[in-house]
Write a protein that holds these residues in place. Structure first.
Motif, PDB file in Angstrom:
ATOM      1  N   SER A  75       0.897  -1.216  -0.078  1.00 38.40           N
ATOM      2  CA  SER A  75      -0.110   0.140  -0.011  1.00 38.40           C
ATOM      3  C   SER A  75       0.863   1.309   0.234  1.00 38.40           C
ATOM      4  N   LEU A  76       0.362   2.113  -0.437  1.00 44.35           N
ATOM      5  CA  LEU A  76       1.147   3.544  -0.713  1.00 44.35           C
ATOM      6  C   LEU A  76       0.468   4.701  -0.670  1.00 44.35           C
ATOM      7  N   ILE A  77       0.895   5.835  -0.117  1.00 43.86           N
ATOM      8  CA  ILE A  77       0.587   7.225  -0.114  1.00 43.86           C
ATOM      9  C   ILE A  77       1.546   8.244  -0.661  1.00 43.86           C
ATOM     10  N   PRO A  78       0.940   9.207  -1.472  1.00 46.21           N
ATOM     11  CA  PRO A  78       1.713  10.386  -1.718  1.00 46.21           C
ATOM     12  C   PRO A  78       2.339  11.171  -0.689  1.00 46.21           C
ATOM     13  N   ILE A  79       3.358  11.796  -0.857  1.00 40.77           N
ATOM     14  CA  ILE A  79       4.199  12.592   0.184  1.00 40.77           C
ATOM     15  C   ILE A  79       4.647  14.098  -0.347  1.00 40.77           C
ATOM     16  N   CYS A  80       4.195  15.082   0.600  1.00 40.17           N
ATOM     17  CA  CYS A  80       4.518  16.273   0.043  1.00 40.17           C
ATOM     18  C   CYS A  80       6.147  16.542  -0.358  1.00 40.17           C
ATOM     19  N   PRO A  81       6.342  17.370  -1.579  1.00 42.00           N
ATOM     20  CA  PRO A  81       7.671  17.569  -1.926  1.00 42.00           C
ATOM     21  C   PRO A  81       8.030  18.899  -1.260  1.00 42.00           C
ATOM     22  N   ASP A  82       7.920  18.862   0.161  1.00 39.73           N
ATOM     23  CA  ASP A  82       8.684  19.872   0.874  1.00 39.73           C
ATOM     24  C   ASP A  82       9.394  19.541   2.004  1.00 39.73           C
ATOM     25  N   GLY A  83       9.890  18.594   1.913  1.00 42.64           N
ATOM     26  CA  GLY A  83      10.916  17.978   3.094  1.00 42.64           C
ATOM     27  C   GLY A  83      10.292  17.913   4.186  1.00 42.64           C
ATOM     28  N   SER A  84       8.827  17.981   4.447  1.00 44.25           N
ATOM     29  CA  SER A  84       7.965  17.545   5.797  1.00 44.25           C
ATOM     30  C   SER A  84       7.920  16.077   5.964  1.00 44.25           C
ATOM     31  N   LYS A  85       8.137  15.175   4.804  1.00 49.33           N
ATOM     32  CA  LYS A  85       7.753  14.060   4.959  1.00 49.33           C
ATOM     33  C   LYS A  85       6.422  13.221   5.561  1.00 49.33           C
ATOM     34  N   SER A  86       5.418  14.627   5.052  1.00 48.74           N
ATOM     35  CA  SER A  86       4.095  14.431   5.250  1.00 48.74           C
ATOM     36  C   SER A  86       3.336  13.988   4.424  1.00 48.74           C
ATOM     37  N   PRO A  87       2.031  13.141   4.509  1.00 46.93           N
ATOM     38  CA  PRO A  87       1.292  12.701   3.262  1.00 46.93           C
ATOM     39  C   PRO A  87       0.599  14.064   2.642  1.00 46.93           C
ATOM     40  N   ASP A  88       0.414  14.056   1.435  1.00 44.40           N
ATOM     41  CA  ASP A  88       0.245  15.168   0.585  1.00 44.40           C
ATOM     42  C   ASP A  88      -1.364  15.083   0.610  1.00 44.40           C
ATOM     43  N   ALA A  89      -1.980  15.822   1.537  1.00 42.95           N
ATOM     44  CA  ALA A  89      -3.392  16.106   1.934  1.00 42.95           C
ATOM     45  C   ALA A  89      -4.058  16.299   0.633  1.00 42.95           C
ATOM     46  N   SER A  90      -3.550  16.876  -0.328  1.00 41.26           N
ATOM     47  CA  SER A  90      -4.069  17.537  -1.642  1.00 41.26           C
ATOM     48  C   SER A  90      -4.346  16.601  -2.596  1.00 41.26           C
ATOM     49  N   ARG A  91      -3.873  15.556  -2.376  1.00 43.96           N
ATOM     50  CA  ARG A  91      -4.089  14.475  -3.229  1.00 43.96           C
ATOM     51  C   ARG A  91      -4.701  13.128  -2.754  1.00 43.96           C
ATOM     52  N   LEU A  92      -5.213  13.190  -1.436  1.00 41.91           N
ATOM     53  CA  LEU A  92      -5.508  12.092  -0.769  1.00 41.91           C
ATOM     54  C   LEU A  92      -7.300  12.470  -0.707  1.00 41.91           C
ATOM     55  N   PRO A  93      -8.070  11.225  -0.954  1.00 42.85           N
ATOM     56  CA  PRO A  93      -9.454  11.378  -0.762  1.00 42.85           C
ATOM     57  C   PRO A  93      -9.924  12.007   0.562  1.00 42.85           C
ATOM     58  N   GLY A  94     -10.534  13.003   0.823  1.00 40.65           N
ATOM     59  CA  GLY A  94     -10.693  13.688   2.037  1.00 40.65           C
ATOM     60  C   GLY A  94      -9.588  14.092   2.880  1.00 40.65           C
ATOM     61  N   GLY A  95      -8.612  14.277   2.082  1.00 40.70           N
ATOM     62  CA  GLY A  95      -7.234  14.898   2.921  1.00 40.70           C
ATOM     63  C   GLY A  95      -6.701  14.048   3.728  1.00 40.70           C
ATOM     64  N   LYS A  96      -7.002  12.594   3.809  1.00 40.24           N
ATOM     65  CA  LYS A  96      -6.711  11.692   4.888  1.00 40.24           C
ATOM     66  C   LYS A  96      -5.878  10.507   4.039  1.00 40.24           C
ATOM     67  N   TRP A  97      -5.091   9.883   5.083  1.00 34.44           N
ATOM     68  CA  TRP A  97      -4.386   8.810   4.257  1.00 34.44           C
ATOM     69  C   TRP A  97      -4.889   7.460   5.154  1.00 34.44           C
ATOM     70  N   ALA A  98      -5.642   7.453   6.130  1.00 30.20           N
ATOM     71  CA  ALA A  98      -6.098   6.368   6.887  1.00 30.20           C
ATOM     72  C   ALA A  98      -6.758   5.233   6.006  1.00 30.20           C
ATOM     73  N   ALA A  99      -7.395   5.621   4.872  1.00 29.65           N
ATOM     74  CA  ALA A  99      -8.204   4.649   4.326  1.00 29.65           C
ATOM     75  C   ALA A  99      -6.990   3.615   3.625  1.00 29.65           C
ATOM     76  N   PHE A 100      -5.900   4.169   3.440  1.00 27.10           N
ATOM     77  CA  PHE A 100      -4.834   3.078   2.806  1.00 27.10           C
ATOM     78  C   PHE A 100      -4.046   2.291   3.976  1.00 27.10           C
ATOM     79  N   GLN A 101      -4.422   2.440   4.865  1.00 22.54           N
ATOM     80  CA  GLN A 101      -4.199   1.481   6.112  1.00 22.54           C
ATOM     81  C   GLN A 101      -4.894   0.175   5.914  1.00 22.54           C
ATOM     82  N   THR A 102      -5.813   0.147   5.339  1.00 23.72           N
ATOM     83  CA  THR A 102      -6.818  -0.799   5.286  1.00 23.72           C
ATOM     84  C   THR A 102      -7.016  -1.543   3.826  1.00 23.72           C
TER      85      THR A 102
END
Length: 371
Positions: free
Chosen positions: A45-72
């Protein structure tokens, strides 16, 4: 597995392989989404990461701005293409691999610094010859190393080795080795350099490809975790002397709190408050997990009398972590805090009516508090 072309023109068949200094391999067609699709096709399973050095999920590309769905669930091929198929400068996001059952039981061991890599490999080779060679090994930008493997039990997020350091004049605890499992993720080869604060890349160094991440046996996994724990530099906390309460001279035999400490079980104290017993070690040590925790354990009860609870989690209130200067707990002290809001008189009243030390008057208590 994807065939890729390095910046020097040579080819490799490992998705995401590249040079730590010059960057990752560039997939034919210059599409990072092909690397991501290679991971997805390998059961990850994968998620997109912000290209800003924060190593944070890119909420702008995720459904609802959350990555929780891709834990399941794993992303679809269309989601992968939507997230990663962009060649515009500065618009390409990073790739993170999600740990846990959703990725086939994936757990990643994170060695924080390169200084740890050689001694860790040597110690693991000594304890379990050949195991290190079977793991997928990725050099991280710091630099450090990620070790990928799968296990049959639920993968955990846990800190295994730490050391005290002085930072900005303050004494803090630095994590040396930890694992990422269910609810965790790590950035992966193929991510742009801007995704990490160092401006460097992730590089697949050795081991099988990501489509051949090995499944470890229970013994192999235990050896790996024990090896990591052997690098812990935080000394075992010195137990504080349990609080000794005065005896009641009018009472025959033990006081209720002494009798409770001698005969009560930790299950009676912890289980009704949502704690769960996760393991019992070979020496009889009980390992307990606090409510709502995903770590392997939050506290330990050592079998040697007096039976003492040591809490390691900083989120186990009202119990305090002994790693942060908190006390260790007798059964009665833990019962007083968990069941009586710290009220001594209420705790004595309850344990007496549970049948400890004095004539029981148990009818007033709920069933789970009766002995």
């Amino acid at each position: 597995m994807l065939e890729t072309t390095n910046q020097n023109g040579s080819t490799s068949c490992a998705a995401g392989v590249g040079s730590w200094e010059t960057g990752p391999c560039i997939p034919k067609g210059s599409a990072v989404w092909r690397i991501a699709e290679g991971y997805r096709s390998s059961g990850l399973s994968l998620i997109p990461i912000c290209p800003d050095g924060s190593k944070s999920p890119d909420a702008s590309r995720l459904p609802g701005g959350k990555w929780a769905a891709f834990q399941t669930r794993r992303p679809t091929a269309i989601e992968i293409h939507t997230w990663f198929n962009s060649n515009k400068p500065g618009s390409q996001c990073g790739i993170a691999i999600v740990g846990g059952i959703v990725s086939g039981g994936l757990e990643i061991l994170d060695l924080d610094t390169w200084d740890l890599v050689e001694p860790f490999h040597a110690e693991l080779q000594k304890r379990c010859p050949g195991l290190i060679d079977r793991l997928v090994r990725v050099r991280t930008p710091r630099p450090g190393q990620h070790l990928y493997y799968r296990i049959a039990s639920e993968p955990q997020n846990q800190k295994l080795a730490r050391k005290p350091v002085i930072e900005d004049g303050r004494r803090i605890v630095k994590t040396l080795i930890e694992t990422k499992g269910t609810g965790g993720y790590v950035l992966a080869p193929g991510s742009p350099a801007v995704c990490h604060p160092t401006g460097r890349y992730y590089e697949l160094l050795a081991g099988p490809g990501f489509d051949q991440i090995p499944m470890l046996s229970t013994d192999e996994h235990s050896t790996l975790i024990d090896t990591a724990r052997s690098f812990d530099e935080i000394p075992e906390p010195v137990p504080r002397k349990p609080v000794l309460l005065p005896r009641q001279s009018t009472m025959k035999g033990d006081s209720p709190w002494a009798d409770f400490n001698a005969r009560a079980t930790w299950s009676e104290i912890l289980a009704p408050k949502g704690w769960s017993l996760v393991n019992i070690g070979p020496d009889g040590t009980e390992y307990w997990r606090r409510p709502s925790s995903t770590s392997v354990h939050s506290a330990a009860v050592h079998p040697d009398p007096p039976s003492i609870l040591r809490v390691y989690s900083s989120n186990a209130g009202p119990l305090e972590s002994c790693l942060e200067g908190g006390p260790v707990y007798t059964k009665f002290e833990a019962f007083k805090l968990l069941h009586c809001h710290g009220d001594l008189h209420d705790a004595v009243w309850k344990v007496k009516r549970m049948g400890y030390g004095a004539t029981p008057e148990r009818a007033f208590l709920p069933a789970h508090l009766r002995r």
